[in-house]
Design an enzyme around this catalytic site. Sequence first.
Site, PDB file in Angstrom:
ATOM      1  N   LYS A  11       0.818  -1.224   0.000  1.00 36.89           N
ATOM      2  CA  LYS A  11       0.000   0.000   0.000  1.00 36.89           C
ATOM      3  C   LYS A  11       0.853   1.277   0.000  1.00 36.89           C
ATOM      4  O   LYS A  11       2.059   1.240   0.300  1.00 36.89           O
ATOM      5  CB  LYS A  11      -0.916  -0.031   1.231  1.00 36.89           C
ATOM      6  CG  LYS A  11      -1.887  -1.207   1.242  1.00 36.89           C
ATOM      7  CD  LYS A  11      -2.900  -1.076   2.361  1.00 36.89           C
ATOM      8  CE  LYS A  11      -3.881  -2.226   2.358  1.00 36.89           C
ATOM      9  NZ  LYS A  11      -4.978  -2.025   3.333  1.00 36.89           N
ATOM     10  N   TYR A  51     -12.360  -2.170  -3.878  1.00 40.28           N
ATOM     11  CA  TYR A  51     -12.867  -2.444  -2.523  1.00 40.28           C
ATOM     12  C   TYR A  51     -14.396  -2.396  -2.462  1.00 40.28           C
ATOM     13  O   TYR A  51     -14.956  -2.128  -1.393  1.00 40.28           O
ATOM     14  CB  TYR A  51     -12.270  -1.439  -1.538  1.00 40.28           C
ATOM     15  CG  TYR A  51     -10.836  -1.752  -1.132  1.00 40.28           C
ATOM     16  CD1 TYR A  51     -10.544  -2.861  -0.331  1.00 40.28           C
ATOM     17  CD2 TYR A  51      -9.785  -0.941  -1.524  1.00 40.28           C
ATOM     18  CE1 TYR A  51      -9.245  -3.146   0.052  1.00 40.28           C
ATOM     19  CE2 TYR A  51      -8.470  -1.211  -1.142  1.00 40.28           C
ATOM     20  CZ  TYR A  51      -8.220  -2.322  -0.350  1.00 40.28           C
ATOM     21  OH  TYR A  51      -6.925  -2.604   0.047  1.00 40.28           O
ATOM     22  N   ASN A 114      -1.941   0.206   6.856  1.00 39.88           N
ATOM     23  CA  ASN A 114      -1.460  -1.082   7.374  1.00 39.88           C
ATOM     24  C   ASN A 114      -0.556  -1.842   6.386  1.00 39.88           C
ATOM     25  O   ASN A 114      -0.452  -3.062   6.427  1.00 39.88           O
ATOM     26  CB  ASN A 114      -2.623  -1.947   7.872  1.00 39.88           C
ATOM     27  CG  ASN A 114      -3.620  -2.265   6.793  1.00 39.88           C
ATOM     28  OD1 ASN A 114      -3.467  -1.846   5.655  1.00 39.88           O
ATOM     29  ND2 ASN A 114      -4.652  -3.025   7.133  1.00 39.88           N
ATOM     30  N   HIS A 117      -2.122  -5.481   1.667  1.00 35.37           N
ATOM     31  CA  HIS A 117      -3.415  -6.155   1.535  1.00 35.37           C
ATOM     32  C   HIS A 117      -3.137  -7.576   1.062  1.00 35.37           C
ATOM     33  O   HIS A 117      -2.226  -7.788   0.261  1.00 35.37           O
ATOM     34  CB  HIS A 117      -4.275  -5.438   0.490  1.00 35.37           C
ATOM     35  CG  HIS A 117      -5.423  -6.266   0.001  1.00 35.37           C
ATOM     36  ND1 HIS A 117      -6.602  -6.376   0.692  1.00 35.37           N
ATOM     37  CD2 HIS A 117      -5.535  -7.079  -1.085  1.00 35.37           C
ATOM     38  CE1 HIS A 117      -7.403  -7.205   0.043  1.00 35.37           C
ATOM     39  NE2 HIS A 117      -6.778  -7.645  -1.041  1.00 35.37           N
ATOM     40  N   GLU A 128      -9.228 -10.414  -7.612  1.00 34.30           N
ATOM     41  CA  GLU A 128      -8.350  -9.262  -7.347  1.00 34.30           C
ATOM     42  C   GLU A 128      -7.175  -9.195  -8.316  1.00 34.30           C
ATOM     43  O   GLU A 128      -6.827  -8.124  -8.794  1.00 34.30           O
ATOM     44  CB  GLU A 128      -7.888  -9.306  -5.885  1.00 34.30           C
ATOM     45  CG  GLU A 128      -9.051  -9.034  -4.937  1.00 34.30           C
ATOM     46  CD  GLU A 128      -8.711  -9.175  -3.460  1.00 34.30           C
ATOM     47  OE1 GLU A 128      -7.538  -9.437  -3.120  1.00 34.30           O
ATOM     48  OE2 GLU A 128      -9.636  -9.016  -2.635  1.00 34.30           O
TER      49      GLU A 128
END
Length: 139
Positions: A11, A51, A114, A117, A128
Amino acid sequence: MNTRFTFCMIKPDAFKSDTVSDILLDILKAGFKIRGIKITMLTKSKAEQFYDIHQGKEFFDRLTTFMSSGPVMAMVLERPDAVESLRKLIGKTDPAQADEGTIRKKFGSDTTHNAVHAADSYENAEREWSFFFSKREIY
Ligand code: CMP
């Protein structure tokens, strides 16, 4: 169902903190092979599409604004029990609650920022990686 493949995305916060190579090293050391890889930027609308499953949730705007704020590294990874192994390696969504040694514990800051993913099922993994890669870009 092929349980050797999963999808992973590093990310924007990891690019900002310059920890992408450390994260990649952890992934490789855990025995994953990279079968597809690219750095790209998500627009807000592309992040909302990716998402989509979280539409309507309290954190949806925060998540998609963050995910379109900088580059991401999308990867198709191979290893036996790929989905479960990668989820274990990255740790819980909230870095504060993640086990010691996990990627999110080491490199994440909070539930939004975070670091990584990982797909949560084989079905989602395929959906995905198809979002980012054509068949010719995966070997
Ligand atoms: P990820 O694995 O990318 O999948 C969905 C993301 O939504 C998750 O990581 C978090 O970054 C984010 N997320 C989940 N729950 C929350 C929350 N309560 N607040 C903010 N972000 C969240």
